[in-house]
Design a protein around this motif. Structure first.
Motif, mmCIF file in Angstrom:
data_model
loop_
_atom_site.group_PDB
_atom_site.id
_atom_site.type_symbol
_atom_site.label_atom_id
_atom_site.label_comp_id
_atom_site.label_asym_id
_atom_site.label_seq_id
_atom_site.Cartn_x
_atom_site.Cartn_y
_atom_site.Cartn_z
ATOM 1 N N GLU A 197 0.930 -1.388 0.071
ATOM 2 C CA GLU A 197 -0.144 -0.218 -0.287
ATOM 3 C C GLU A 197 0.652 1.320 0.292
ATOM 4 N N VAL A 202 3.610 2.173 -4.411
ATOM 5 C CA VAL A 202 4.355 2.658 -5.466
ATOM 6 C C VAL A 202 5.587 3.147 -5.993
ATOM 7 N N THR A 308 -8.754 9.126 -2.334
ATOM 8 C CA THR A 308 -9.461 8.111 -3.229
ATOM 9 C C THR A 308 -10.606 8.043 -2.948
ATOM 10 N N PRO A 404 -1.376 4.961 -5.259
ATOM 11 C CA PRO A 404 -2.285 3.802 -5.827
ATOM 12 C C PRO A 404 -4.632 3.795 -5.525
#
Length: 592
Positions: A197, A202, A308, A404
């Protein structure tokens, strides 16, 4: 009496014959033994010659298979640091405990103590050893990357019970000094040190380490007897410097958590941006999680909501509508706009203000956050103008941070807009944005109309940007936004003594499956300081405040007012309004 000679010879004849016969047999035995010795010598010599000359490679290979091993040399994963080189994710060397199950299966007397040292149930350890032994395995992990106190406890058990077939290897374990404060930004790795995560995922290709190799001689108990050679040097991971400032991250996290708890909200997020470089100095969320703990938290807690989660920005979108109108000469700062009687009919629908605000001008439309006023301004421009502006600001598009799970938000194409959608999109309904996208958009106003890409990595230079507004338009909108933080505006609680602050509140109803849900709001405040030469922009979003207050000026603005002064002081930003008082009075704001 003397025997006659013929009688004496008669007695000696058989004895001499026997002696001669024995002598002959001894000679035969000696020759046979000599031949046997010669044959044995030849056999040994031939065998030695065969093994030393003919079978040399084969025997060396067989010996190597039994005693020569290639072992890994552990390599360290790259360090993740904040902009001031403070570690946020580091790898520390720990012990990994292995065992030969074939040697451990018969030591039931020691398994209970070993399980206690490993802090796991005896039944589980016994079952695991038996399972590996039944498959004929000679190697198994007892535990990987254990704490030092467990490693010492296992060593004591091995010494006490004289256990064979248990050893330790050095590996690296990831540690996160910032805990939950940085959990959703930094992320975490799995047992094999691969990013799962956040930044760990990344930048996994940069951070990951490549172990080296060494050749060793080990005994039958897999203990290393001798280091033979290094086959490959370990390749440590690359260190990464983030744009995040640990001090501001801590401050923002503390204040956001306080606001969420105080207002009994389900969550929230906040983003602090350096408008000069586009660097993200703080990115915090509630709820959060501690990456140092075993993975027991829900996926909801791991979500980086600032990137997100999307929400309707509500009234925080209004300054951009005004900016577009100023750019095209549709209005000026003091153009009169009538909002009476507080309701505007748009087709079969109505746009309402929280009360009849009467006669306003363009600036007071922002100050009072009039829905009717901003819709009247938007109706004087083509739909494509508003859509193109929103696109230039980054709405409906992925940002450049590459995180992400980052969302693009939602911005419908202008060709599908109805007259009422044209109106609602002017006061922040009908589109979705992330906290970061909103911060980037306001940074465009702060940087004289230039939009620069945001980043989570430290920058040492100012990146090129794209011009969205003229400097004159950006300055005019900033002055309008300053009135929002005045005694006449909806964000009085965002004021900072000594600094001129500009900002905008937003309070939007949350949408459900059957439409907008009564009593559920998302409260937002976006602010920048100092107005004369803005250095920072901060967005605070509180999701579903459950208390009596739910307006952005009452719920989100105080968090801004507590964090922004710390940023201004830490970065030595000079006050631009020394006489500006701290507004302590609380009052009910309008619909922002």
């Amino acid at each position: 009496m003397i025997e006659p000679d013929h009688i004496k010879h008669a007695y000696q004849g058989p004895r001499e014959a026997e002696q001669q016969r024995l002598a002959r047999r001894f000679g035969q035995r000696r020759r046979l033994l000599g031949a046997a010795l010669v044959l044995a010598f030849l056999s040994v010599t031939t065998s030695a010659f065969y093994r030393q000359v003919v079978e040399t490679d084969f025997l060396q290979d067989e010996g190597a298979k039994r005693f020569l091993r290639d072992r890994q040399i552990p390599a360290r994963r790259g360090i993740i640091m904040d902009r001031n080189h403070q570690p946020l994710a580091i790898s520390t060397s720990v012990a990994t405990i292995w065992a030969d199950p074939q040697l451990l299966i018969d030591r039931s007397d020691a398994l209970e103590s070993l399980a206690r040292a490993l802090e796991e149930p005896t039944e589980e350890l016994t079952a695991k050893v038996q399972a590996y032994a039944a498959k004929g395995r000679r190697y198994m992990y007892l535990q990987r990357r254990v704490e030092p106190h467990r490693a010492r406890a296992v060593e004591d058990v091995v010494e006490t019970y004289r256990l064979n077939g248990i050893g330790m290897e050095t590996e690296y374990r990831r540690f996160y000094p910032g805990g939950e404060i940085f959990g959703q930004v930094v992320g975490f790795t799995n047992i094999d040190d691969q990013g799962q995560e956040g930044i760990e995922l990344v930048a996994n290709s940069q951070l990951k380490a490549k172990p080296g190799k060494r050749r060793v001689i080990q005994d039958g108990h897999r203990r290393i007897v001798e280091e033979v050679e290094q086959l490959q040097a370990p390749d440590h991971g690359e260190d990464i410097l983030l744009s995040i400032d640990q001090r501001l991250q801590f401050m923002a996290y503390r204040e956001l958590k306080r606001a969420v708890e105080e207002h009994k909200a389900v969550g929230g997020s906040a983003t602090l941006l350096d408008v000069t470089t586009g660097e993200i100095l703080a990115l915090v969320n509630q709820p959060s999680f501690n990456p140092n703990q075993p993975r027991k938290e829900s996926a909801e807690d791991r979500r980086n909501r600032a990137l997100t989660d999307v929400f309707e920005p509500g009234s925080t979108i209004k300054p951009f509508v005004v900016a577009a109108a100023l750019e095209r000469g549709v209005v000026r700062a003091h153009t009169p706009i009538s909002t009476s009687p507080g309701v505007l009919q748009v087709g079969r629908n109505r746009v309402r203000d929280y009360r009849n605000l009467g006669q306003l001008d363009t600036t007071s439309v922002i100050t009072k956050s009039s829905n009717v006023g901003v819709v009247k301004i938007a109706q004087q421009m083509d739909r494509a103008v508003l859509w193109q502006l929103y696109r230039q600001l980054g709405f409906g598009q992925i940002s450049a941070v590459g995180f992400p799970g980052e969302r693009t938000g939602y911005l419908p194409h202008f060709e599908s807009w109805s007259n009422f959608e044209h109106a609602t999109l002017a006061f922040g309904y009908g589109l979705n944005v992330t906290t970061l996208q909103l911060a980037q958009a306001y940074a465009t106003i702060a940087t004289e109309g230039i939009r620069r890409p945001a980043t989570l990595l430290r920058r040492d230079s100012i990146p090129p940007g794209e011009r969205v507004f003229t400097p004159e338009t950006a300055q005019a909108v900033r002055l309008m936004l300053e009135t929002v933080v005045s005694t006449d505006g909806t964000a009085r609680r965002a004021a900072i003594p000594g600094y001129r602050v500009a900002g905008k509140t937003g309070t939007a109803k949350k949408a459900g499956q059957g439409g907008y849900v009564d009593g559920k709001y998302q409260s937002v405040f976006v602010g920048m300081a100092p107005v004369t030469n803005p250095r920072f922009v901060m967005v605070v979003m509180i999701d579903e405040p459950g208390g009596k207050e739910y307006y952005g000026g009452a719920v989100a603005a105080p968090t801004f007012a507590r964090v922004m002064p710390a940023a201004l002081r830490l970065y030595n930003v000079a006050p631009d309004d020394p006489k500006h008082p701290l507004i302590l009075t609380s009052s009910t704001e309008g619909t922002p």
